[in-house]
Scaffold this motif. Structure first.
Motif, PDB file in Angstrom:
ATOM      1  N   GLU A  65      -0.787   4.773  -9.608  1.00 58.81           N
ATOM      2  CA  GLU A  65       0.532   4.146  -9.641  1.00 58.81           C
ATOM      3  C   GLU A  65       0.744   3.157  -8.499  1.00 58.81           C
ATOM      4  O   GLU A  65       1.746   2.453  -8.463  1.00 58.81           O
ATOM      5  N   CYS A  66      -0.206   3.094  -7.552  1.00 62.95           N
ATOM      6  CA  CYS A  66      -0.121   2.095  -6.490  1.00 62.95           C
ATOM      7  C   CYS A  66      -0.608   0.763  -7.058  1.00 62.95           C
ATOM      8  O   CYS A  66      -1.640   0.701  -7.722  1.00 62.95           O
ATOM      9  N   GLU A  67       0.134  -0.306  -6.797  1.00 60.40           N
ATOM     10  CA  GLU A  67      -0.233  -1.583  -7.444  1.00 60.40           C
ATOM     11  C   GLU A  67      -1.555  -2.159  -6.942  1.00 60.40           C
ATOM     12  O   GLU A  67      -2.152  -3.016  -7.588  1.00 60.40           O
ATOM     13  N   LEU A  68      -2.031  -1.687  -5.800  1.00 59.54           N
ATOM     14  CA  LEU A  68      -3.311  -2.195  -5.299  1.00 59.54           C
ATOM     15  C   LEU A  68      -4.506  -1.425  -5.855  1.00 59.54           C
ATOM     16  O   LEU A  68      -5.655  -1.850  -5.739  1.00 59.54           O
ATOM     17  N   PHE A  69      -4.236  -0.272  -6.474  1.00 59.30           N
ATOM     18  CA  PHE A  69      -5.292   0.628  -6.939  1.00 59.30           C
ATOM     19  C   PHE A  69      -6.229  -0.072  -7.925  1.00 59.30           C
ATOM     20  O   PHE A  69      -5.810  -0.585  -8.966  1.00 59.30           O
ATOM     21  N   GLY A  70      -7.509  -0.129  -7.559  1.00 58.42           N
ATOM     22  CA  GLY A  70      -8.509  -0.676  -8.475  1.00 58.42           C
ATOM     23  C   GLY A  70      -8.503  -2.193  -8.557  1.00 58.42           C
ATOM     24  O   GLY A  70      -9.382  -2.780  -9.181  1.00 58.42           O
ATOM     25  N   ASP A  97       2.996   7.741   0.063  1.00 62.18           N
ATOM     26  CA  ASP A  97       3.563   8.439  -1.087  1.00 62.18           C
ATOM     27  C   ASP A  97       2.501   9.232  -1.848  1.00 62.18           C
ATOM     28  O   ASP A  97       2.776  10.304  -2.374  1.00 62.18           O
ATOM     29  N   VAL A  98       1.280   8.679  -1.880  1.00 58.58           N
ATOM     30  CA  VAL A  98       0.199   9.412  -2.547  1.00 58.58           C
ATOM     31  C   VAL A  98      -0.125  10.676  -1.752  1.00 58.58           C
ATOM     32  O   VAL A  98      -0.266  11.764  -2.307  1.00 58.58           O
ATOM     33  N   LEU A  99      -0.190  10.535  -0.408  1.00 58.20           N
ATOM     34  CA  LEU A  99      -0.490  11.689   0.450  1.00 58.20           C
ATOM     35  C   LEU A  99       0.541  12.796   0.309  1.00 58.20           C
ATOM     36  O   LEU A  99       0.224  13.975   0.370  1.00 58.20           O
ATOM     37  N   ALA A 122       0.848  -1.198   0.000  1.00 59.26           N
ATOM     38  CA  ALA A 122       0.000   0.000   0.000  1.00 59.26           C
ATOM     39  C   ALA A 122       0.884   1.249   0.000  1.00 59.26           C
ATOM     40  O   ALA A 122       1.760   1.381   0.839  1.00 59.26           O
ATOM     41  N   ARG A 123       0.665   2.144  -0.952  1.00 61.09           N
ATOM     42  CA  ARG A 123       1.542   3.307  -1.102  1.00 61.09           C
ATOM     43  C   ARG A 123       0.865   4.590  -0.650  1.00 61.09           C
ATOM     44  O   ARG A 123       1.185   5.684  -1.147  1.00 61.09           O
ATOM     45  N   CYS A 124      -0.077   4.467   0.300  1.00 57.28           N
ATOM     46  CA  CYS A 124      -0.858   5.638   0.728  1.00 57.28           C
ATOM     47  C   CYS A 124       0.024   6.833   1.103  1.00 57.28           C
ATOM     48  O   CYS A 124      -0.292   7.972   0.776  1.00 57.28           O
ATOM     49  N   PRO A 136     -11.692  -1.118   0.726  1.00 59.13           N
ATOM     50  CA  PRO A 136     -10.521  -0.251   0.859  1.00 59.13           C
ATOM     51  C   PRO A 136      -9.391  -0.913   1.658  1.00 59.13           C
ATOM     52  O   PRO A 136      -9.643  -1.441   2.734  1.00 59.13           O
ATOM     53  N   VAL A 137      -8.188  -0.909   1.105  1.00 62.05           N
ATOM     54  CA  VAL A 137      -7.018  -1.359   1.855  1.00 62.05           C
ATOM     55  C   VAL A 137      -6.460  -0.155   2.614  1.00 62.05           C
ATOM     56  O   VAL A 137      -6.136  -0.231   3.789  1.00 62.05           O
ATOM     57  N   GLY A 138      -6.352   0.960   1.911  1.00 67.20           N
ATOM     58  CA  GLY A 138      -5.885   2.193   2.537  1.00 67.20           C
ATOM     59  C   GLY A 138      -7.055   3.146   2.694  1.00 67.20           C
ATOM     60  O   GLY A 138      -8.076   3.023   2.023  1.00 67.20           O
ATOM     61  N   ALA A 139      -6.875   4.120   3.613  1.00 69.55           N
ATOM     62  CA  ALA A 139      -7.981   5.018   3.916  1.00 69.55           C
ATOM     63  C   ALA A 139      -8.248   6.027   2.802  1.00 69.55           C
ATOM     64  O   ALA A 139      -9.311   6.631   2.746  1.00 69.55           O
ATOM     65  N   GLU A 162      -6.978  -4.847  -5.642  1.00 70.59           N
ATOM     66  CA  GLU A 162      -7.359  -5.234  -4.283  1.00 70.59           C
ATOM     67  C   GLU A 162      -7.979  -4.079  -3.513  1.00 70.59           C
ATOM     68  O   GLU A 162      -8.752  -4.271  -2.584  1.00 70.59           O
ATOM     69  N   CYS A 163      -7.597  -2.867  -3.873  1.00 68.66           N
ATOM     70  CA  CYS A 163      -8.086  -1.692  -3.145  1.00 68.66           C
ATOM     71  C   CYS A 163      -9.109  -0.941  -3.998  1.00 68.66           C
ATOM     72  O   CYS A 163      -8.771  -0.355  -5.021  1.00 68.66           O
ATOM     73  N   THR A 164     -10.374  -0.997  -3.586  1.00 68.96           N
ATOM     74  CA  THR A 164     -11.448  -0.271  -4.267  1.00 68.96           C
ATOM     75  C   THR A 164     -12.326   0.369  -3.190  1.00 68.96           C
ATOM     76  O   THR A 164     -12.191   0.028  -2.011  1.00 68.96           O
TER      77      THR A 164
HETATM   78  S1  SF4 Z   1      -5.663   3.850  -0.696  1.00 70.57           S
HETATM   79 FE1  SF4 Z   1      -5.386   1.896  -1.763  1.00 70.57          FE
HETATM   80  S2  SF4 Z   1      -4.866   2.467  -3.868  1.00 70.57           S
HETATM   81 FE2  SF4 Z   1      -4.567   4.275  -2.622  1.00 70.57          FE
HETATM   82  S3  SF4 Z   1      -2.401   4.227  -2.093  1.00 70.57           S
HETATM   83 FE3  SF4 Z   1      -3.503   3.272  -0.383  1.00 70.57          FE
HETATM   84  S4  SF4 Z   1      -3.499   1.089  -0.881  1.00 70.57           S
HETATM   85 FE4  SF4 Z   1      -2.921   2.162  -2.774  1.00 70.57          FE
END
Ligand code: SF4
Lengths: 99, 369
Positions: free
Chosen positions: B331-336, B321-323, B317-319, B344-347, B338-340
């Motif tokens: 660009e996060c590999e879970l986006f769409g 780096d996105v924040l 989860a790259r939350c 939600p994996v990340g908040a 495992e994480c939808t």
């Molecule tokens: S919320 Fe989900 S898709 Fe977004 S960075 Fe976190 S793990 Fe990745």
């Protein structure tokens, strides 16, 4: 919870620092405690957040905020939130949520 | 395909988009962070980023309270409620925020007493209606929301309500901005300031961003025209060599904010030495706690949570780096995958004010001038 919802004051309830507002046709009690420095009167528009009036706004800004909510697809949520405020119910003279 | 003409003020948006193109120096990049999650939502909802020249990047900031709440606080809140037989109450947005043992909603499915409220006053009323139970409000939110919790605690004390508790997770906007500005890989050029938070704190607290860090700030309203105009105001500062805090939202936002709301907040709360942010780590002075005078309402002071453990989060989860604006959500590999928004994996996927959910939800929105 991050919604800011415009509502129009219908009745002030100064003893309780509350007011009855009309939010898109839903009538609810909200707290006026944040507006002690700039008292509002009936007919004024306020911006409501989690059951509290945050600021007074102009008629024009209120209309604009309503348009934003609608355009963002948040109007139903805003109405649901206003309808959901439960703290005023017990004292509702009508005995239930007026809408 | 959505055309600008569908918007009210379509003409004004087009003119502002042209002005932005004229003002933007083609020989440089502009990385502009919108601090507020409401702005992030609006930008994706209307596809505004698509109206900007290629060298202007909008970076989505930390201004979504559920997105930055760390698992440890969710875990602790749920454990305090479980271990002390409290009714756990929170706003709807909070219900699906993942802790390391699941979200409040999942705890409810396992039998915990979890209720959604729309206002802290609802939680207080629940306590008054259930005098033989204790009710805890799991409080989240920035300075927009903090005064409401403060006023609810003051009301509880006034009315002598002794079965009402607050688990305080209130946070502040300026400290994470300072933390982001201090990061070694920071590449931001300017900020769009949050409109609603500022109705409480006013515009002064952003001055350090302009004066100590040399980055322009324009506090903005929420309509598409507001956001476009704020971007134009930022570019005008660059063109004129100015660096200031400006208020684009002056029609609804007094420069000084709402002093009465701040008084309530300061009466009940004081800054913590440090508070953890999901994805950003511990940031000094960035959270509020309940003052000792009000300890009887402080779940952290009154209740123990000995069993609380927090598990490490999924390393993919790259939350964070996105924040920080270092990575785009997709660009996060879970986006769409495992994480939808449903799982939600990340908040950042929980609320439409989170960058990941906003991008996921509005991926189809295209716009052309
Ligand atoms: S919320 Fe989900 S898709 Fe977004 S960075 Fe976190 S793990 Fe990745």
């Amino acid at each position: 919870m991050c919604l800011a919802i415009p509502g129009q004051i219908r009745e002030l309830l100064p003893d309780d620092e509350m007011a009855v507002v009309d939010v898109m046709g839903v009538r609810r009690k909200i707290s006026m405690q944040m507006l002690v420095d700039e008292p509002a009167t009936e007919g004024d528009w306020v911006l409501i957040h989690v059951g509290f009036a945050m600021s007074k706004i102009s008629d024009e800004d209120a209309r604009e905020q309503l348009r934003v909510l609608e355009a963002m697809g948040d109007d139903a949520d805003a109405q649901a939130e206003a309808r959901g405020y439960a703290f005023g119910h017990a004292e509702d003279e009508s005995g239930g949520p007026a809408s | 395909m959505k055309y600008v003409d569908e918007f009210r003020n379509a003409e004004l948006i087009k003119r502002t988009a042209e002005e932005i193109r004229r003002l933007a120096d083609p020989d440089r990049r502009y990385r502009i962070m919108e601090i507020c999650g409401g702005h992030t939502h609006a930008i994706f909802r209307f596809g505004l980023h698509q109206l900007l020249p290629k060298n202007i990047d909008l970076v989505h900031g930390p201004g979504c309270p559920v997105c930055v709440l760390p698992s440890a606080r969710v875990d602790e809140g749920l454990e305090i409620a479980r271990g002390n037989d409290l009714i756990f109450t929170a706003f709807g947005d909070m219900m699906r925020v993942p802790g390391s043992h699941g979200s409040p909603l999942e705890a409810k499915a396992r039998g915990a007493e979890v209720r959604m409220v729309y206002s802290p006053l609802d939680a207080l009323k629940l306590a008054q209606d259930n005098p033989d139970r204790r009710v805890m409000f799991f409080a989240i939110g920035f300075e927009t929301t903090t005064p409401s919790t403060a006023l609810t605690i003051l009301r509880a004390r006034e009315r002598g309500v002794s079965n009402f508790l607050v688990h305080c997770n209130h946070i502040m906007v300026p400290p994470p901005i300072r933390a982001i500005l201090d990061m070694p890989d920071m590449t931001l050029d300017a900020f769009i300031g949050p409109g609603h938070v500022s109705t409480v704190i006013g515009c002064e607290p952003y001055r350090f961003i302009a004066e100590a860090y040399g980055k322009p700030v324009v506090v903005s309203g929420f309509e598409p025209t507001d956001l476009m105009q704020s971007i134009a105001m930022i570019l005008r500062q660059f063109r004129d060599g100015r660096c200031e805090v400006e208020n684009q939202y002056a029609r609804a936002l007094p420069w000084d904010g709402n002093p009465a709301a701040r008084r309530a907040m300061e009466t009940v709360f004081e800054p913590r030495e440090s508070f953890e942010w999901r994805g950003l780590g511990f940031i000094p002075g960035s959270g509020y706690r309940i003052r000792e005078e009000f300890a009887a309402f402080d779940a952290e002071a009154v209740c123990e949570a000995p069993g609380v453990t927090t598990l490490p989060s999924d390393p993919r989860a790259r939350c964070g780096d996105v924040l920080k604006g270092a990575l785009k959500p997709s660009e996060c590999e879970l986006f769409g995958t495992e994480c939808t928004p449903e799982t939600p994996v990340g908040a950042l996927m929980v609320s439409s004010e989170g960058a990941c959910a906003a991008q996921f939800k509005y991926a189809h929105v295209t716009i052309s001038a």
